[in-house]
Design an enzyme around this catalytic site. Structure first.
Site, short mmCIF file in Angstrom:
data_model
loop_
_atom_site.label_atom_id
_atom_site.label_comp_id
_atom_site.label_asym_id
_atom_site.label_seq_id
_atom_site.Cartn_x
_atom_site.Cartn_y
_atom_site.Cartn_z
N GLY A 111 0.82 -1.20 0.00
CA GLY A 111 0.00 0.00 0.00
C GLY A 111 0.85 1.25 0.00
O GLY A 111 2.08 1.19 0.04
N ARG A 171 11.51 6.65 -5.94
CA ARG A 171 12.68 6.35 -6.76
C ARG A 171 12.28 6.02 -8.20
O ARG A 171 12.98 6.38 -9.15
CB ARG A 171 13.46 5.18 -6.16
CG ARG A 171 14.27 5.54 -4.94
CD ARG A 171 14.82 4.33 -4.24
NE ARG A 171 13.80 3.65 -3.44
CZ ARG A 171 14.00 2.54 -2.76
NH1 ARG A 171 15.19 1.96 -2.80
NH2 ARG A 171 13.05 2.00 -2.04
N SER A 217 2.88 3.86 1.28
CA SER A 217 3.55 4.01 2.59
C SER A 217 5.02 4.38 2.42
O SER A 217 5.89 3.52 2.49
CB SER A 217 3.43 2.71 3.39
OG SER A 217 3.81 1.59 2.59
N LYS A 260 2.79 -1.09 -10.22
CA LYS A 260 2.70 0.37 -10.11
C LYS A 260 4.07 1.02 -10.27
O LYS A 260 4.17 2.18 -10.69
CB LYS A 260 2.03 0.78 -8.79
CG LYS A 260 2.68 0.23 -7.53
CD LYS A 260 3.79 1.07 -6.97
CE LYS A 260 4.44 0.39 -5.78
NZ LYS A 260 5.60 1.11 -5.26
#
Length: 324
Positions: free
Chosen positions: A127, A246, A129, A182
Site C-alpha cells: 500500500g 525512486r 507508505s 505500479k
C-alpha cells in the site's frame, strides 16, 4: 507483544521496525551490512535522523530466524531467491513487504516461497507508505493480504495503530501484482513529467496505467477491484506523483535526457521498476495483454529514444475505454 524477525535493513525494513517498536513488539532485523547492524544495536535508526529504537535489535546471523514464528521480508525482490533458500521456513508466517516480480523466472514472491515451503502461511503487506512518513508516525493506510484469515487477524491487530491503519484482503495475487506493477507505471509518469508534458498527460498515464495493471492481474486470477484499492490505485498515485519515489525520479531523469545507467547511478538505490518492467514485458507478450505503457517503459529501458516511444503510451488503437 509479538516477536518478529525481519530480513532487510533498508528503508522499508527499518520503517516497519520503527512502527512495531512503538507498539511494543520485539523485533530482530537481519542484514549483511555490519555498520548498519551496529547502529541499530546502539538504538539508532540508520536512515531517519532523530529516531531511536527501544526493542529493536539486529544481526548478521540468518540462522536466528529459527527462533521466530513471524518473518517479514523487505529485501529487494531480485535478492530474495538467494537469501530465502538459506533459511528454514517450516511453520512460519511469511509476510512479504517487497514489491516486484523475480526477473529470472517471472515468478511472484508467493510462488517462489510456496515452492520452497508449501505449508507456510503467506501474507503480503502493501500500500501507499513512504518510509520516512511511516517512521515519523504520520497517518498511513495499508493492506494485508492473506490465505489464513485467523492468522491475518492476529497480524492485523499486531500492526494496526491510530496512525497506521491495516485493512485485510484475501486477494494475495492482486495485492502482490499491484505493488509490483505500479512501479513500472510510475516510471512512465516520471518520464512524462520529465519531458514537460503536463498534468493532463500525467493523469492519463496514471489512469490508463491502472487499467493495464488490472488487465495483467485478471490474467492471473486476481480480482479487478483489488487494483482500485490501497495496493493498486493508492500505491500508484503515491509513487507516481511524489518526488520521494525512486521509480518516478528514475523516469523523470530519463525524460530529462539522462541515460538509464546515468539515472540509476544518480539515484544510487534499488529502482525495482526496472527489473519488473523487464519481467512484465515477457509476461504481456506471452499472455497477449494490451499494455502499451508497460511495453513502452521496457523499450525505453532497453535503449530506445523516449521521444519516439512516448506517443505509444496513450495510443488507443481506436479501442473502447474499458476494452481488455
Amino acid at each position: 507483544m509479538h516477536e518478529i524477525f525481519y530480513t532487510g535493513c533498508g528503508k522499508v525494513g527499518n520503517t516497519l521496525a520503527t512502527h512495531l517498536d512503538r507498539k511494543g513488539h520485539e523485533v530482530l532485523l537481519y542484514d549483511i551490512n555490519e555498520e548498519v547492524v551496529k547502529k541499530i544495536n546502539e538504538g539508532i535508526h540508520p536512515y531517519v535522523e532523530g529516531i531511536r529504537f527501544k526493542n529493536v535489535k539486529a544481526t548478521t546471523d540468518l540462522n536466528q530466524i529459527n527462533e521466530f514464528k513471524n518473518l517479514i521480508c523487505a529485501l529487494p525482490v531480485q535478492v530474495i531467491p538467494k537469501v530465502i533458500t538459506k533459511v528454514n521456513l517450516k511453520g512460519k508466517n511469511f509476510i512479504s513487504a517487497s514489491k516486484g516480480i523475480i526477473h529470472e523466472n517471472l515468478k511472484r514472491i508467493s510462488q517462489l516461497v510456496k515452492e520452497i515451503e508449501p505449508k507456510l502461511k503467506f501474507f503480503v503487506l502493501s500500500g501507499p507508505s513512504f518510509a520516512e512518513e511511516v517512521s515519523k508516525g504520520l497517518p498511513t493506510a495499508i493492506v494485508l493480504a492473506y490465505e489464513d484469515k485467523e492468522e491475518a487477524m492476529k497480524l492485523q491487530d499486531a500492526l494496526d495503530s491510530e496512525n497506521f491503519n491495516v485493512y485485510l484482503n484475501d486477494d494475495i495475487t492482486g495485492v502482490e501484482l499491484g505493488g509490483a506493477l505500479k512501479n513500472v507505471i510510475a516510471i512512465a509518469v516520471g518520464l512524462s513529467d520529465g519531458m514537460g508534458y503536463g498534468y493532463n498527460a500525467r493523469s492519463a498515464i496514471i489512469t490508463r496505467g491502472l487499467h493495464e495493471m488490472a488487465n495483467v492481474g485478471e490474467k492471473f486470477g486476481a480480482r479487478r477491484e483489488t487494483f482500485f484499492g490501497l495496493s493498486g490505485a493508492g500505491d500508484l498515485i503515491l509513487t507516481s506523483t511524489s518526488d520521494l519515489s525512486r521509480n518516478r525520479t528514475f523516469g523523470k531523469l530519463l525524460g530529462q535526457g539522462y541515460s538509464v545507467e546515468e539515472a540509476l547511478k544518480k539515484i544510487n538505490q534499488t529502482v525495482e521498476g526496472v527489473k519488473t518492467a523487464e519481467a512484465l514485458y515477457e509476461i504481456i507478450k506471452r499472455e497477449n495483454i494490451f499494455a502499451p505503457i508497460c511495453e513502452g517503459v521496457y523499450r525505453i529501458i532497453k535503449g530506445e529514444d523516449p521521444k519516439k516511444v512516448y506517443p505509444h503510451f496513450l495510443s488507443n488503437h481506436l479501442r473502447e475505454e474499458f476494452q481488455r
